[in-house]
Design a protein around this motif. Structure first.
Motif, PDB file in Angstrom:
ATOM      1  N   MET A  47      -3.028   3.083  -3.319  1.00 56.60           N
ATOM      2  CA  MET A  47      -1.830   2.551  -2.664  1.00 56.60           C
ATOM      3  C   MET A  47      -0.788   3.662  -2.529  1.00 56.60           C
ATOM      4  N   SER A  48      -0.134   3.717  -1.383  1.00 55.01           N
ATOM      5  CA  SER A  48       0.849   4.753  -1.089  1.00 55.01           C
ATOM      6  C   SER A  48       2.209   4.417  -1.712  1.00 55.01           C
ATOM      7  N   ASP A  49       2.951   5.456  -2.076  1.00 55.12           N
ATOM      8  CA  ASP A  49       4.316   5.268  -2.567  1.00 55.12           C
ATOM      9  C   ASP A  49       5.312   5.220  -1.413  1.00 55.12           C
ATOM     10  N   THR A  50       4.840   5.433  -0.196  1.00 59.39           N
ATOM     11  CA  THR A  50       5.710   5.434   0.972  1.00 59.39           C
ATOM     12  C   THR A  50       6.140   4.008   1.297  1.00 59.39           C
ATOM     13  N   PRO A  51       7.438   3.781   1.512  1.00 57.22           N
ATOM     14  CA  PRO A  51       7.908   2.444   1.870  1.00 57.22           C
ATOM     15  C   PRO A  51       7.273   1.968   3.185  1.00 57.22           C
ATOM     16  N   ILE A  52       7.090   0.662   3.286  1.00 54.81           N
ATOM     17  CA  ILE A  52       6.467   0.040   4.442  1.00 54.81           C
ATOM     18  C   ILE A  52       7.540  -0.577   5.350  1.00 54.81           C
ATOM     19  N   CYS A  53       7.316  -0.486   6.641  1.00 57.48           N
ATOM     20  CA  CYS A  53       8.228  -1.020   7.659  1.00 57.48           C
ATOM     21  C   CYS A  53       8.587  -2.479   7.386  1.00 57.48           C
ATOM     22  N   SER A  54       9.838  -2.842   7.655  1.00 58.19           N
ATOM     23  CA  SER A  54      10.329  -4.205   7.449  1.00 58.19           C
ATOM     24  C   SER A  54       9.941  -5.176   8.556  1.00 58.19           C
ATOM     25  N   ALA A  55       9.415  -4.684   9.676  1.00 52.16           N
ATOM     26  CA  ALA A  55       9.036  -5.568  10.782  1.00 52.16           C
ATOM     27  C   ALA A  55       7.920  -6.511  10.330  1.00 52.16           C
ATOM     28  N   LYS A  56       8.035  -7.761  10.723  1.00 55.26           N
ATOM     29  CA  LYS A  56       7.069  -8.776  10.322  1.00 55.26           C
ATOM     30  C   LYS A  56       5.649  -8.359  10.692  1.00 55.26           C
ATOM     31  N   GLY A  57       4.774  -8.350   9.699  1.00 55.82           N
ATOM     32  CA  GLY A  57       3.371  -8.046   9.915  1.00 55.82           C
ATOM     33  C   GLY A  57       3.028  -6.575  10.010  1.00 55.82           C
ATOM     34  N   CYS A  58       4.017  -5.700  10.028  1.00 59.56           N
ATOM     35  CA  CYS A  58       3.760  -4.261  10.142  1.00 59.56           C
ATOM     36  C   CYS A  58       3.433  -3.683   8.767  1.00 59.56           C
ATOM     37  N   ARG A  59       2.442  -2.822   8.721  1.00 58.87           N
ATOM     38  CA  ARG A  59       2.056  -2.168   7.469  1.00 58.87           C
ATOM     39  C   ARG A  59       2.210  -0.645   7.581  1.00 58.87           C
ATOM     40  N   SER A  60       2.901  -0.184   8.606  1.00 64.23           N
ATOM     41  CA  SER A  60       3.075   1.252   8.823  1.00 64.23           C
ATOM     42  C   SER A  60       4.122   1.835   7.873  1.00 64.23           C
ATOM     43  N   ASP A  61       3.996   3.133   7.631  1.00 60.91           N
ATOM     44  CA  ASP A  61       4.980   3.834   6.801  1.00 60.91           C
ATOM     45  C   ASP A  61       6.344   3.815   7.481  1.00 60.91           C
ATOM     46  N   ALA A  62       7.373   3.545   6.717  1.00 63.28           N
ATOM     47  CA  ALA A  62       8.741   3.562   7.238  1.00 63.28           C
ATOM     48  C   ALA A  62       9.252   4.994   7.300  1.00 63.28           C
ATOM     49  N   VAL A  63       9.973   5.318   8.353  1.00 62.39           N
ATOM     50  CA  VAL A  63      10.576   6.642   8.495  1.00 62.39           C
ATOM     51  C   VAL A  63      12.062   6.567   8.829  1.00 62.39           C
ATOM     52  N   TRP A  64      12.580   5.354   9.037  1.00 66.33           N
ATOM     53  CA  TRP A  64      13.994   5.138   9.370  1.00 66.33           C
ATOM     54  C   TRP A  64      14.610   4.109   8.438  1.00 66.33           C
ATOM     55  N   VAL A  65      15.904   4.254   8.182  1.00 68.20           N
ATOM     56  CA  VAL A  65      16.684   3.244   7.465  1.00 68.20           C
ATOM     57  C   VAL A  65      17.724   2.698   8.437  1.00 68.20           C
ATOM     58  N   LEU A  66      17.772   1.385   8.540  1.00 64.38           N
ATOM     59  CA  LEU A  66      18.777   0.718   9.360  1.00 64.38           C
ATOM     60  C   LEU A  66      19.757   0.070   8.390  1.00 64.38           C
ATOM     61  N   ALA A  67      20.943   0.610   8.319  1.00 64.63           N
ATOM     62  CA  ALA A  67      21.976   0.087   7.421  1.00 64.63           C
ATOM     63  C   ALA A  67      22.782  -0.951   8.193  1.00 64.63           C
ATOM     64  N   TRP A  68      22.962  -2.109   7.578  1.00 65.33           N
ATOM     65  CA  TRP A  68      23.649  -3.180   8.272  1.00 65.33           C
ATOM     66  C   TRP A  68      24.528  -3.980   7.317  1.00 65.33           C
ATOM     67  N   ASN A  69      25.328  -4.855   7.925  1.00 70.97           N
ATOM     68  CA  ASN A  69      26.286  -5.652   7.176  1.00 70.97           C
ATOM     69  C   ASN A  69      26.596  -6.897   7.988  1.00 70.97           C
ATOM     70  N   ASN A  70      26.519  -8.058   7.360  1.00 70.55           N
ATOM     71  CA  ASN A  70      26.933  -9.300   8.004  1.00 70.55           C
ATOM     72  C   ASN A  70      28.373  -9.556   7.570  1.00 70.55           C
TER      73      ASN A  70
END
Length: 72
Positions: free
Chosen positions: A1-24
């Motif tokens: 298992m990889s230590d690389t974070p996984i994309c937050s998109a539903k059903g995606c298992r790809s390595d994440a390379v971006w951070v989207l910072a947000w605030n409600n």
């Protein structure tokens, strides 16, 4: 298992390379930042989802975000 974070998109298992910072603003203080992480393919889609709602604050490469967090 990889230590690389996984994309937050539903059903995606790809390595994440971006951070989207947000605030409600209805439930978070102005300085609070929640994060989603995204692969290259889903960065734009997730950014648009947050932007339409007025939530998106910043999009940063994951490596830069992690380096910034280490400096805090």
């Amino acid at each position: 298992m990889s230590d690389t974070p996984i994309c937050s998109a539903k059903g995606c298992r790809s390595d994440a390379v971006w951070v989207l910072a947000w605030n409600n603003p209805k439930i978070h203080t102005p300085e609070r930042r929640k994060t989603w992480i995204a692969c290259e393919e889903h960065r734009e889609h997730l950014s648009q989802f947050l932007s339409v709602r007025g939530f998106l604050k910043d999009v940063v490469p994951l490596r830069e975000w992690e380096e910034s967090a280490a400096d805090r």
